[in-house]
Design a protein around this motif. Structure first.
Motif, PDB file in Angstrom:
ATOM      1  N   ASN A  60      35.142  50.032  42.254  1.00 55.48           N
ATOM      2  CA  ASN A  60      35.504  48.610  42.324  1.00 55.48           C
ATOM      3  C   ASN A  60      35.391  47.963  40.952  1.00 55.48           C
ATOM      4  O   ASN A  60      34.369  48.074  40.290  1.00 55.48           O
ATOM      5  CB  ASN A  60      34.580  47.881  43.300  1.00 55.48           C
ATOM      6  CG  ASN A  60      34.674  48.469  44.685  1.00 55.48           C
ATOM      7  OD1 ASN A  60      33.922  49.370  45.037  1.00 55.48           O
ATOM      8  ND2 ASN A  60      35.647  47.999  45.451  1.00 55.48           N
TER       9      ASN A  60
ATOM     10  N   TYR B 179      35.396  54.528  46.698  1.00 58.28           N
ATOM     11  CA  TYR B 179      36.172  53.617  45.852  1.00 58.28           C
ATOM     12  C   TYR B 179      35.417  53.246  44.576  1.00 58.28           C
ATOM     13  O   TYR B 179      34.201  53.093  44.591  1.00 58.28           O
ATOM     14  CB  TYR B 179      36.461  52.311  46.591  1.00 58.28           C
ATOM     15  CG  TYR B 179      37.514  52.441  47.662  1.00 58.28           C
ATOM     16  CD1 TYR B 179      38.864  52.257  47.355  1.00 58.28           C
ATOM     17  CD2 TYR B 179      37.154  52.748  48.973  1.00 58.28           C
ATOM     18  CE1 TYR B 179      39.832  52.371  48.340  1.00 58.28           C
ATOM     19  CE2 TYR B 179      38.128  52.876  49.967  1.00 58.28           C
ATOM     20  CZ  TYR B 179      39.460  52.685  49.643  1.00 58.28           C
ATOM     21  OH  TYR B 179      40.417  52.806  50.615  1.00 58.28           O
TER      22      TYR B 179
ATOM     23  N   LEU C 228      48.043  53.863  42.626  1.00 60.72           N
ATOM     24  CA  LEU C 228      46.969  54.056  43.601  1.00 60.72           C
ATOM     25  C   LEU C 228      46.072  52.830  43.761  1.00 60.72           C
ATOM     26  O   LEU C 228      45.387  52.678  44.769  1.00 60.72           O
ATOM     27  CB  LEU C 228      46.093  55.250  43.176  1.00 60.72           C
ATOM     28  CG  LEU C 228      46.692  56.650  43.372  1.00 60.72           C
ATOM     29  CD1 LEU C 228      45.810  57.708  42.721  1.00 60.72           C
ATOM     30  CD2 LEU C 228      46.855  56.948  44.858  1.00 60.72           C
TER      31      LEU C 228
ATOM     32  N   SER D   9      39.903  44.673  42.006  1.00 56.12           N
ATOM     33  CA  SER D   9      40.814  45.794  42.141  1.00 56.12           C
ATOM     34  C   SER D   9      39.979  47.025  42.493  1.00 56.12           C
ATOM     35  O   SER D   9      38.809  47.104  42.119  1.00 56.12           O
ATOM     36  CB  SER D   9      41.555  46.009  40.818  1.00 56.12           C
ATOM     37  OG  SER D   9      42.563  46.975  40.997  1.00 56.12           O
TER      38      SER D   9
ATOM     39  N   GLU E  46      44.356  49.391  44.565  1.00 54.92           N
ATOM     40  CA  GLU E  46      44.494  48.517  45.748  1.00 54.92           C
ATOM     41  C   GLU E  46      43.848  47.159  45.503  1.00 54.92           C
ATOM     42  O   GLU E  46      42.948  47.043  44.689  1.00 54.92           O
ATOM     43  CB  GLU E  46      43.780  49.170  46.948  1.00 54.92           C
ATOM     44  CG  GLU E  46      44.433  50.456  47.403  1.00 54.92           C
ATOM     45  CD  GLU E  46      43.634  51.152  48.500  1.00 54.92           C
ATOM     46  OE1 GLU E  46      42.706  50.528  49.075  1.00 54.92           O
ATOM     47  OE2 GLU E  46      43.936  52.328  48.765  1.00 54.92           O
ATOM     48  N   ASN E  47      44.311  46.169  46.248  1.00 54.31           N
ATOM     49  CA  ASN E  47      43.645  44.868  46.214  1.00 54.31           C
ATOM     50  C   ASN E  47      42.566  44.875  47.290  1.00 54.31           C
ATOM     51  O   ASN E  47      42.880  44.995  48.471  1.00 54.31           O
ATOM     52  CB  ASN E  47      44.628  43.742  46.512  1.00 54.31           C
ATOM     53  CG  ASN E  47      45.621  43.559  45.390  1.00 54.31           C
ATOM     54  OD1 ASN E  47      45.296  43.770  44.209  1.00 54.31           O
ATOM     55  ND2 ASN E  47      46.842  43.201  45.738  1.00 54.31           N
TER      56      ASN E  47
ATOM     57  N   LYS F 269      46.887  46.209  36.304  1.00 58.65           N
ATOM     58  CA  LYS F 269      46.990  47.577  36.825  1.00 58.65           C
ATOM     59  C   LYS F 269      47.098  48.550  35.661  1.00 58.65           C
ATOM     60  O   LYS F 269      46.486  49.611  35.655  1.00 58.65           O
ATOM     61  CB  LYS F 269      48.204  47.701  37.733  1.00 58.65           C
ATOM     62  CG  LYS F 269      47.941  47.107  39.090  1.00 58.65           C
ATOM     63  CD  LYS F 269      48.965  47.536  40.097  1.00 58.65           C
ATOM     64  CE  LYS F 269      48.528  47.028  41.461  1.00 58.65           C
ATOM     65  NZ  LYS F 269      49.573  47.101  42.441  1.00 58.65           N
TER      66      LYS F 269
END
Ligand code: ARG
Length: 588
Positions: free
Chosen positions: A82, A80, A25, A37, A27-28, A4
């Motif tokens: 990725n 998003y 912020l 992530s 996320e998985n 992270k």
């Protein structure tokens, strides 16, 4: 490796957010084709007045243009970004980190310089140690280790229930019906017997209650005869409690019970009175808590004797003076939630802000479908009976397995192993789900060698150990050599890059890498089960890895990495089980 923070550092040049903000912020992703992530761009969209989809595309392009080693690819999917990790880098860095940090892996020092008090167990003198006390003892001891893993100084407190009017009753009962031989042989049962008898007899003869009150008064006044008897009951009870604590590997730094705080109550009462917080209600002294929407807290009874709540008030004042705690945690069943709310509210009203750092960590009930441990007719289930049952049943299972596999375990090894597996199985069940959920005792589930159980963790651990022993050609009973420095040097991203490693190897290392975060989250939520869940996922990933990967038959370069992965698994499982108070076994 804290991915992270790695990703946050990568994104920082392109966004106007701090490392911590970005990390929070991340996320998985729910599916593998969305990467390892994901960074959602909704927040940025609000600030930049731009579409989150466009922001995600721009960020993906910027990171791709300057792709760091730890990433394989970056792409955007709708709003998003990725991130796909470089698997060779991920495997080598994490394995190296785990095997180097070894027993310290997963720990950090965020709590450095702060003291956390953990009060747990706190059984009542002269009363049996029942499953409710098992729950607080097991949870509390794990929380203590978890806080330590985050660098806090932890003080373990056992707030023994060693005071109150019941001791006057016990003294009267002992004089009338006490059986000295029985007291020596089986103290708690004998004390319980005469205590029950007191209540039966007092129904017919109310003068017994008066006698008991006068005995308790003498005890409060420090009269020698009553004090000696009370001390004796306490010592005898502690012998039994300590036997249980040894089996659970549990210890305390401070054993001050309720009696210790009794003398400190007058000062607390005086303080409350001078702040005009005490009011009379039906002859008793109470603190009203209307603004907090709580019923009044009873501080002094009408006869002037002190009670449970006042002893807790005095205890917190004492604890703050002595330890200046950053947190004062009570691991006590949910039925006492109101009591703690009231006590903390009284302190807050009296102007003590450390009341905000007092936390009640509650837990649910334990239920027994099994008739043998029925709690009907007010019978309590004793922890020792449960431990013995678990150990006996485990010994039978091991004996059967042993015969089937023609493994030659001596009766002594079976007994030792059964104690470790049986006790750990009980430890596991209390930490398997969120602590506020009730536990239903199902022996089959508790002792299953597969699934969500303590034995499954131990079984996986011993399986990983046994591959390592085979690979190094070392008997199961002897320790493995320390990790080879040549191995450590050979396991770097570049070397691992060209190897033929399967998906389940990567999947396993991904689970191992979640361990540190699990410890932090467990502390944040005061929930040891977060660690349990993480270990269970590691076991499932390991067993898939084990089935899919011919470890011992692999070519040398691959085998070296696969064995290092096995070692890392053994290490993380051992560290995690230690956190949960569970033992490891090398074979079972
Ligand atoms: N002795 C109590 C019981 O067994 C628990 C004590 C909880 N701790 C406290 N500080 N009030 O129910």
């Amino acid at each position: 490796m804290n991915y992270k923070s790695l990703i946050a550092k990568t994104l920082m040049p392109y966004v106007n957010l701090s490392e911590a903000e970005i990390a929070a912020l991340l996320e998985n992703p729910p599916k593998a084709d969305l990467g390892d992530s994901a960074f959602p761009c909704f927040n940025l969209a609000k600030i930049q007045h731009k579409s989150p989809v466009v922001i995600a595309q721009e960020l993906a392009a910027s990171v791709t243009a300057n792709l760091p080693d730890y990433l394989q690819t970056v792409k955007s999917t709708g709003p998003y970004v990725n991130f796909f990790y470089n698997q060779a880098y991920f495997i080598s860095e994490n394995i190296k980190e785990i095997n180097t940090a070894a027993a310290h892996y997963g720990q950090n020092d965020t709590g450095k310089g702060q003291t956390v008090l953990l009060e747990y167990s706190s059984p009542n003198i002269a009363k049996p140690f029942h499953v409710g006390h098992a729950f607080t003892t097991i949870l509390g001891a794990s929380l203590a280790r978890l806080y330590e893993s985050q660098g806090y100084k932890v003080v373990r407190l056992n707030h023994l229930g060693d005071y109150g009017t019941q001791f006057g009753k016990l003294i009267v009962a002992y004089e009338k019906w006490g059986d000295e031989a029985a007291l020596q042989k089986d103290p708690i049962n004998e004390l319980l017997r005469i205590y029950v008898k007191f209540h039966q007899e007092a129904k017919k003869d109310p003068s017994l209650e008066t006698a008991a009150r006068s005995k308790f008064k003498n005890l409060e006044d420090g009269k020698e005869y009553e004090t000696k008897l009370w001390q004796r009951f306490k010592d005898l009870s502690l012998v039994e409690f300590n036997r249980i604590y040894r089996r659970l590997h549990v210890d305390f730094d401070c054993w001050n019970g309720e009696s210790f705080y009794s003398n400190l109550i007058p000062a607390v009462v005086e303080d409350l009175r001078s702040k005009h917080l005490l009011e009379e209600s039906e002859g008793a002294q109470v603190v009203r808590l209307d603004e907090e929407n709580l019923p009044p807290c009873l501080v002094l009874k009408s006869d002037g004797t002190t009670i449970y709540a006042s002893r807790d008030l005095a205890a917190i004042m004492y604890r703050y003076k002595r330890w200046h705690f950053a947190k004062n945690i009570y691991v006590v069943g949910i039925p006492q939630a109101l009591h703690f709310k009231q006590v903390f509210a009284v302190l807050k009203k009296a102007g003590y802000d450390f009341a905000d750092n007092c936390v009640h960590v509650g837990f649910g009930l334990v239920k027994f479908p099994d008739a043998k441990f029925s709690t009907r007719e007010g019978k309590v289930v004793l922890l020792e009976d449960l431990l013995n049952e678990a150990v006996n049943k485990t010994a039978e299972i091991i004996r059967a397995n042993n015969a089937e596999r023609q493994q030659e375990m001596s009766e002594a090894e079976i007994a030792q192993t059964a104690e470790k597996i049986g006790v750990s199985a009980i430890m596991y069940i209390f930490q398997k789900s969120g602590r506020e959920r009730d536990i239903v005792f199902d022996w089959q589930e508790i002792l299953s060698f597969e699934g969500d159980s303590g034995p499954y963790l131990q079984y996986t651990y011993s399986r990983a150990q046994s591959i390592l022993h085979k690979a190094y050609n070392i008997p199961a009973t002897e320790p493995l050599p320390a990790t080879d420095t040549a191995d450590a040097a050979a396991i770097n991203a570049a070397a691992v890059q060209g190897l033929n490693l399967n998906e389940s190897t990567y999947a396993l290392v991904k689970e191992l890498a979640k361990y540190s975060e699990a410890l932090t989250l467990a502390v944040k939520q005061n929930e040891p089960f977060v660690v349990t869940r993480c270990l269970n996922s590691i076991c499932r990933a390991f067993n898939r890895f084990y089935t899919n990967t011919p470890i011992l038959k692999a070519a040398d370069a691959e085998k070296r990495v696969l064995l290092a992965v096995c070692r890392a698994t053994v290490q993380v499982l051992a560290n995690g089980m230690q956190m949960l108070g569970m033992d490891t076994v090398d074979r079972m």
